[in-house]
Write a protein that holds these residues in place. Structure first.
Motif, PDB file in Angstrom:
ATOM      1  N   ASP A 271      31.798  24.516  18.148  1.00 29.41           N
ATOM      2  CA  ASP A 271      33.029  25.286  18.326  1.00 29.41           C
ATOM      3  C   ASP A 271      32.737  26.722  18.735  1.00 29.41           C
ATOM      4  N   ALA A 272      31.683  27.313  18.175  1.00 32.53           N
ATOM      5  CA  ALA A 272      31.325  28.684  18.524  1.00 32.53           C
ATOM      6  C   ALA A 272      30.814  28.759  19.958  1.00 32.53           C
ATOM      7  N   ALA A 273      30.051  27.750  20.377  1.00 38.27           N
ATOM      8  CA  ALA A 273      29.538  27.730  21.748  1.00 38.27           C
ATOM      9  C   ALA A 273      30.679  27.589  22.748  1.00 38.27           C
ATOM     10  N   LEU A 274      31.653  26.732  22.440  1.00 39.48           N
ATOM     11  CA  LEU A 274      32.798  26.570  23.329  1.00 39.48           C
ATOM     12  C   LEU A 274      33.602  27.864  23.402  1.00 39.48           C
ATOM     13  N   ARG A 275      33.793  28.511  22.273  1.00 37.54           N
ATOM     14  CA  ARG A 275      34.538  29.777  22.265  1.00 37.54           C
ATOM     15  C   ARG A 275      33.832  30.836  23.108  1.00 37.54           C
ATOM     16  N   GLN A 276      32.512  30.943  22.963  1.00 35.82           N
ATOM     17  CA  GLN A 276      31.769  31.937  23.743  1.00 35.82           C
ATOM     18  C   GLN A 276      31.882  31.646  25.235  1.00 35.82           C
ATOM     19  N   ALA A 277      31.804  30.375  25.610  1.00 33.17           N
ATOM     20  CA  ALA A 277      31.904  30.009  27.019  1.00 33.17           C
ATOM     21  C   ALA A 277      33.275  30.338  27.589  1.00 33.17           C
ATOM     22  N   VAL A 278      34.322  29.989  26.863  1.00 34.06           N
ATOM     23  CA  VAL A 278      35.688  30.245  27.333  1.00 34.06           C
ATOM     24  C   VAL A 278      35.944  31.745  27.480  1.00 34.06           C
ATOM     25  N   GLU A 279      35.514  32.517  26.502  1.00 35.92           N
ATOM     26  CA  GLU A 279      35.759  33.950  26.549  1.00 35.92           C
ATOM     27  C   GLU A 279      34.932  34.630  27.636  1.00 35.92           C
ATOM     28  N   ALA A 280      33.704  34.171  27.866  1.00 34.87           N
ATOM     29  CA  ALA A 280      32.879  34.738  28.930  1.00 34.87           C
ATOM     30  C   ALA A 280      33.470  34.423  30.303  1.00 34.87           C
ATOM     31  N   SER A 281      33.968  33.210  30.480  1.00 36.09           N
ATOM     32  CA  SER A 281      34.580  32.831  31.745  1.00 36.09           C
ATOM     33  C   SER A 281      35.837  33.658  32.008  1.00 36.09           C
ATOM     34  N   ALA A 282      36.650  33.851  30.983  1.00 36.61           N
ATOM     35  CA  ALA A 282      37.864  34.652  31.139  1.00 36.61           C
ATOM     36  C   ALA A 282      37.528  36.102  31.491  1.00 36.61           C
ATOM     37  N   ALA A 283      36.494  36.624  30.861  1.00 35.78           N
ATOM     38  CA  ALA A 283      36.069  37.994  31.170  1.00 35.78           C
ATOM     39  C   ALA A 283      35.611  38.091  32.624  1.00 35.78           C
ATOM     40  N   HIS A 284      34.899  37.084  33.097  1.00 37.99           N
ATOM     41  CA  HIS A 284      34.458  37.070  34.499  1.00 37.99           C
ATOM     42  C   HIS A 284      35.659  37.082  35.434  1.00 37.99           C
ATOM     43  N   VAL A 285      36.647  36.252  35.147  1.00 39.58           N
ATOM     44  CA  VAL A 285      37.842  36.184  35.982  1.00 39.58           C
ATOM     45  C   VAL A 285      38.569  37.528  36.002  1.00 39.58           C
ATOM     46  N   SER A 286      38.520  38.248  34.905  1.00 38.31           N
ATOM     47  CA  SER A 286      39.188  39.561  34.837  1.00 38.31           C
ATOM     48  C   SER A 286      38.409  40.655  35.542  1.00 38.31           C
ATOM     49  N   GLY A 287      37.174  40.331  35.997  1.00 37.75           N
ATOM     50  CA  GLY A 287      36.379  41.304  36.721  1.00 37.75           C
ATOM     51  C   GLY A 287      35.240  41.907  35.947  1.00 37.75           C
ATOM     52  N   LYS A 288      35.009  41.453  34.705  1.00 35.86           N
ATOM     53  CA  LYS A 288      33.943  42.004  33.874  1.00 35.86           C
ATOM     54  C   LYS A 288      32.725  41.088  33.910  1.00 35.86           C
TER      55      LYS A 288
END
Length: 291
Positions: A271-288
């Protein structure tokens, strides 16, 4: 040569990305920005892994032209081991061209002919790594024949395969690896539906459908909707991405894979690995860039 933590096998090329700040209709000719960036699934994942503190190496084909020299120098600057590349003076360095608008990707063309023509030659460095048991990222820019060969390659028999199709149009190339019941697949919902052979209402159903076809483990993203992690004999997990303003989309799936793999290398629970992946992908989409 340096000894890597992760092998990333697939495309290493230049991305040419044009982005308009508004929605585009077919045939539109609008002002925007054009970026020239190091890219390709294998290289994108490797660069992201380096940001997470790992030492990735790319196994790919890069020309001996000026574009290839510049690409290798930039990859090395970003922490990627480039000693394992196949160089061919007879072929140009590959290139990807994409058009994005405020809603996401409009269209793209991937010219990976040099990689496809190199074939199994890009795997030659594996001879120096007998019995590799670490992670291996495979991308769908490899031909179906080469992916089938990799699934049987004794040099990678004990490897932790992490597989991404590169685009919906190349998802069917992954069939040999599903048939081999090997690896962890990283798909978007459309790619998962292609492999499942049917429409699915959400990422959960899509991930479970590909597992039902024989895949050992499948992670599926669905844009702003919940992502899912399904595996045989275990409960399916989901995580809702945070709401972000879209600044880019190319490379989001690669960022997702790298963040997930980095978390699992740190022995984080599913669950922690999935959360980290989702949040990192969202940050990338936002430009970070994350981390």
């Amino acid at each position: 040569m340096k000894t890597p933590d992760v092998l990333c096998i697939g495309a290493m090329l230049w991305d040419v990305i044009g982005r308009a700040p508004r929605r585009m209709a077919p045939g539109a000719d609008v002002p925007g920005r054009i970026r020239h960036l190091p890219g390709g699934v294998a290289l994108n994942v490797a660069v992201a892994l380096a940001r997470w503190g790992l030492q990735p190496a790319v196994l790919s084909a890069v020309g001996r032209d000026p574009e290839g020299e510049a690409l290798i120098a930039e990859a090395a600057r970003r922490g990627v081991i480039t000693d394992w590349l196949t160089r061919d003076s007879g072929h140009p360095t590959d290139c990807y061209m994409g058009i994005e608008d405020s809603e996401g990707l409009i269209a793209a063309i991937a010219d990976a002919h040099s990689l496809e023509q190199a074939g199994a030659a890009i795997l030659t460095p594996l001879d120096a790594l007998p019995g590799w048991t670490g992670p291996v990222v495979l991308d769908g820019n490899l031909t179906e024949e080469l992916l089938a060969f990799i699934a049987r390659d004794p040099r990678l028999a004990q490897a932790d395969l992490r597989i991404v199709p590169a685009s919906p149009g190349k998802a069917e190339r992954l069939e040999p690896l599903i048939a081999a019941r090997r690896g962890c697949f990283y798909l978007n919902r459309l790619e998962a539906e292609i492999l499942a052979g049917r429409a699915c209402r959400d990422a959960i159903q899509a991930a479970e459908a590909v597992v039902a076809r024989g895949a050992a483990r499948v992670l599926v993203t669905d844009g702003p909707h919940p992502a899912a992690d399904a595996m045989a004999g275990a409960p399916t997990l989901t995580h809702q991405p945070p709401a972000v303003t879209v600044a880019r989309v190319t490379g989001a799936g690669d960022c997702f894979l790298a963040a997930h793999l980095a978390a699992e290398r740190q022995h984080q629970p599913r669950d922690a690995a999935l959360r980290q992946a989702v949040e990192a992908s969202a940050a990338h989409v936002s430009g970070k860039d994350v981390p």
